[in-house]
Design an enzyme around this catalytic site. Structure first.
Site, PDB file in Angstrom:
ATOM      1  NE  ARG A   1      47.790  14.618 -36.410  1.00 27.32           N
ATOM      2  CZ  ARG A   1      47.240  15.405 -37.063  1.00 27.32           C
ATOM      3  NH1 ARG A   1      46.220  16.284 -36.469  1.00 27.32           N
ATOM      4  NH2 ARG A   1      47.301  15.391 -38.423  1.00 27.32           N
TER       5      ARG A   1
ATOM      6  CE  LYS B   1      42.263  16.128 -28.879  1.00 32.22           C
ATOM      7  NZ  LYS B   1      43.343  16.710 -29.726  1.00 32.22           N
TER       8      LYS B   1
ATOM      9  CG  ASP C   1      47.972  20.905 -29.066  1.00 38.91           C
ATOM     10  OD1 ASP C   1      48.652  19.852 -28.731  1.00 38.91           O
ATOM     11  OD2 ASP C   1      47.060  20.940 -29.635  1.00 38.91           O
TER      12      ASP C   1
ATOM     13  CG  ASP D   1      46.012  18.827 -39.084  1.00 41.35           C
ATOM     14  OD1 ASP D   1      45.881  19.631 -40.273  1.00 41.35           O
ATOM     15  OD2 ASP D   1      45.815  17.584 -39.463  1.00 41.35           O
TER      16      ASP D   1
HETATM   17  C1  R5P Z   1      46.068  16.142 -30.778  1.00 45.63           C
HETATM   18  O1  R5P Z   1      45.888  15.145 -30.458  1.00 45.63           O
HETATM   19  C2  R5P Z   1      47.394  17.113 -31.171  1.00 45.63           C
HETATM   20  O2  R5P Z   1      47.754  17.377 -29.736  1.00 45.63           O
HETATM   21  C3  R5P Z   1      46.528  18.449 -31.454  1.00 45.63           C
HETATM   22  O3  R5P Z   1      45.696  19.008 -30.595  1.00 45.63           O
HETATM   23  C4  R5P Z   1      45.725  18.095 -32.752  1.00 45.63           C
HETATM   24  O4  R5P Z   1      46.276  17.151 -33.717  1.00 45.63           O
HETATM   25  C5  R5P Z   1      45.392  19.250 -33.588  1.00 45.63           C
HETATM   26  O5  R5P Z   1      44.556  18.870 -34.589  1.00 45.63           O
HETATM   27  P1  R5P Z   1      43.297  19.746 -34.901  1.00 45.63           P
HETATM   28  O6  R5P Z   1      43.809  21.118 -35.077  1.00 45.63           O
HETATM   29  O7  R5P Z   1      42.836  19.310 -36.284  1.00 45.63           O
HETATM   30  O8  R5P Z   1      42.013  19.639 -33.922  1.00 45.63           O
END
Ligand code: R5P
Length: 317
Positions: A98, A198, A224, A228
């Site tokens: 990321r 987002k 996605d 996380d």
């Molecule tokens: C984001 O940029 C990724 O594609 C996921 O959406 C993101 O890493 C998910 O992280 P979390 O569940 O902590 O929001």
């Protein structure tokens, strides 16, 4: 001894087992000792010769990613010193994926550092699945590594195609960066696409600014690469509901599920979450459907070993 050898790091032994089973005798697991000194330094030994072999090291970033990273590097460095002919890292999820750009001044581009350090320990090739930003492959090529980013879509699509006949899904990407992945699903299902605008604040918490596309009265599949902390998925799901969506489902290849993500998602408006075993998660509630990457990774490993095309399983960019 076969020329194709699998090395199982400690972070995802069950995935290595699946890969070996699917390889059906083509490859063999190398017996190893991987252990920690009392101060937590890692020690590695290959218990048989790997000289001249085609070695695939399977590890992931699971629970303690910093430790898994060091273990992976030591395994590769040791394989190089032991004269393996070719070393491939099979990392279904990559540390730092990321962190693919300087998001603000004086912040790291960790994925590019990863490419450099992986190259420095004698690795020839990296295989990953559903890489967060497919263009990050450039960092690996620039470092002199062969790199295959495998799409997990074929693991999930058969079931979704079946459900789509009745539910007529719209595909939603939770951010603009995930559009290529979402588009691939939309193309196969011959359906529409929407996405969330987002943002992440300095605290790394995500916030949905806008929803682009019409989801009113539609069943939705969010696509996605990972969950996380679960904040992104929850925010997007809530925004979808506020905008009139009906049933909400999700595919996220990597179920990192840090902190209380499982509880948060269990209590959410999302009906089902499809993910893979790139990370080990035991005792997940029924809302989570976990598919194995064993078959697809074994196919890719076999093809690479034989120098045959892996084109049909690569991630769309
Ligand atoms: C984001 O940029 C990724 O594609 C996921 O959406 C993101 O890493 C998910 O992280 P979390 O569940 O902590 O929001």
């Amino acid at each position: 001894m076969p020329n194709l050898l699998i090395v199982s790091g400690r972070s995802n032994k069950s995935l290595s087992k699946d890969i070996l089973r699917e390889l059906n005798g083509v490859g063999k697991e190398v017996p190893t000792i991987i252990t920690d000194f009392p101060n937590k330094e890692i020690f590695v030994k290959y218990k048989e010769s790997i000289r001249g072999k085609d070695v695939f090291i399977v590890n992931t970033f699971n629970g303690d990613p910093n430790k898994d990273l060091v273990e992976t590097l030591i395994l590769a460095d040791t394989a190089f010193a032991a004269s393996a002919r070719r070393i491939t890292l099979v990392l279904p999820i990559i540390y730092g994926s990321r962190q693919d750009r300087k998001s603000s001044p004086r912040t790291p581009v960790t994925i590019s550092m990863m490419a450099k350090i992986i190259k420095s320990v004698g690795v020839d090739r990296v295989i990953t699945v559903s890489l967060h930003a497919p263009q990050s492959s450039a960092a690996f090529f620039a470092a002199g590594l062969r790199f295959d980013n495998i799409s997990s879509a074929q693991v999930f699509l058969p079931e979704i195609i079946e459900q789509h006949k009745e539910k007529d899904f719209i595909i939603v990407s939770p951010d603009a960066g995930g559009l290529a992945k979402a588009r691939h699903y939309a193309k196969v299902l011959k359906t529409d696409i929407a996405f969330a605008d987002k943002r992440r604040g300095p605290d790394r918490k995500s916030e949905v600014m806008n929803l682009v596309g019409d989801v009113r009265d539609r069943n939705v599949f969010i696509v996605d690469d990972m969950i996380d902390g679960g904040g992104t998925l929850l925010n997007v799901a809530n925004a979808l509901k506020e905008n009139g969506a009906k049933d909400i489902y999700c595919i996220a290849t990597h179920l990192v599920l840090s902190g209380n993500a499982v509880e948060k998602l269990q209590d959410s408006v999302i009906k089902k979450i499809y993910g893979s075993n790139s990370i080990v998660k035991n005792n997940l509630p029924d809302k989570f459907v976990v598919k194995s990457l064993g078959e697809i990774l074994s196919k890719v490993i076999d093809k690479i070993h034989l120098d045959e095309s892996v084109g049909e399983v690569l991630e769309e960019t």
